[in-house]
Write an enzyme that holds these catalytic residues in place. Sequence first.
Site, short mmCIF file in Angstrom:
data_model
loop_
_atom_site.label_atom_id
_atom_site.label_comp_id
_atom_site.label_asym_id
_atom_site.label_seq_id
_atom_site.Cartn_x
_atom_site.Cartn_y
_atom_site.Cartn_z
N TYR A 69 3.31 27.00 5.18
CA TYR A 69 2.10 27.00 4.26
C TYR A 69 1.03 28.04 4.94
O TYR A 69 0.52 29.04 4.32
CB TYR A 69 1.48 25.58 4.32
CG TYR A 69 -0.05 25.59 4.02
CD1 TYR A 69 -0.41 25.83 2.53
CD2 TYR A 69 -1.16 25.31 4.89
CE1 TYR A 69 -1.70 25.79 2.30
CE2 TYR A 69 -2.41 25.41 4.63
CZ TYR A 69 -2.81 25.53 3.34
OH TYR A 69 -3.99 25.11 2.79
N HIS A 128 2.09 31.63 4.53
CA HIS A 128 2.62 32.03 3.08
C HIS A 128 1.55 32.93 2.53
O HIS A 128 0.24 33.01 2.87
CB HIS A 128 2.38 30.90 2.21
CG HIS A 128 3.09 30.93 0.99
ND1 HIS A 128 2.45 31.75 -0.13
CD2 HIS A 128 4.41 30.52 0.27
CE1 HIS A 128 3.35 31.95 -1.23
NE2 HIS A 128 4.25 30.98 -0.87
#
Length: 109
Positions: free
Chosen positions: A77, A80
């Site tokens: 995450y 990303h």
Amino acid sequence: MEEVKGVVKHVLLARFKEDVTPDRIDQLIKGYANLVSLIQPMKSFHWGTDVSMENMHQGFTHVFESTFESMEGIAEYVAHPAHVEFANEFLPTLEKVIVIDYKPTVLRA
């Protein structure tokens, strides 16, 4: 105590800068919530504002909580491109921020 399997919480406490308008804050929150649909390891997102009567918030006004299945999911995450782009927009609007990741535990009697 027993660790809840397959759950890691990512908690961000924030205080927005005084010149950030309520409309801008709403836009940012919608952008944060939208990351769930863009980043597979991010399983859920909740947010709220401080409602405590204890007056121990130390100036923090907003809480953002995301749920992941693993620490590897949080690492994915954070790296990303959608998160990086959002963070570059979001973080400059904050006066104060704290981020804590934790694995929930249950106390068994």
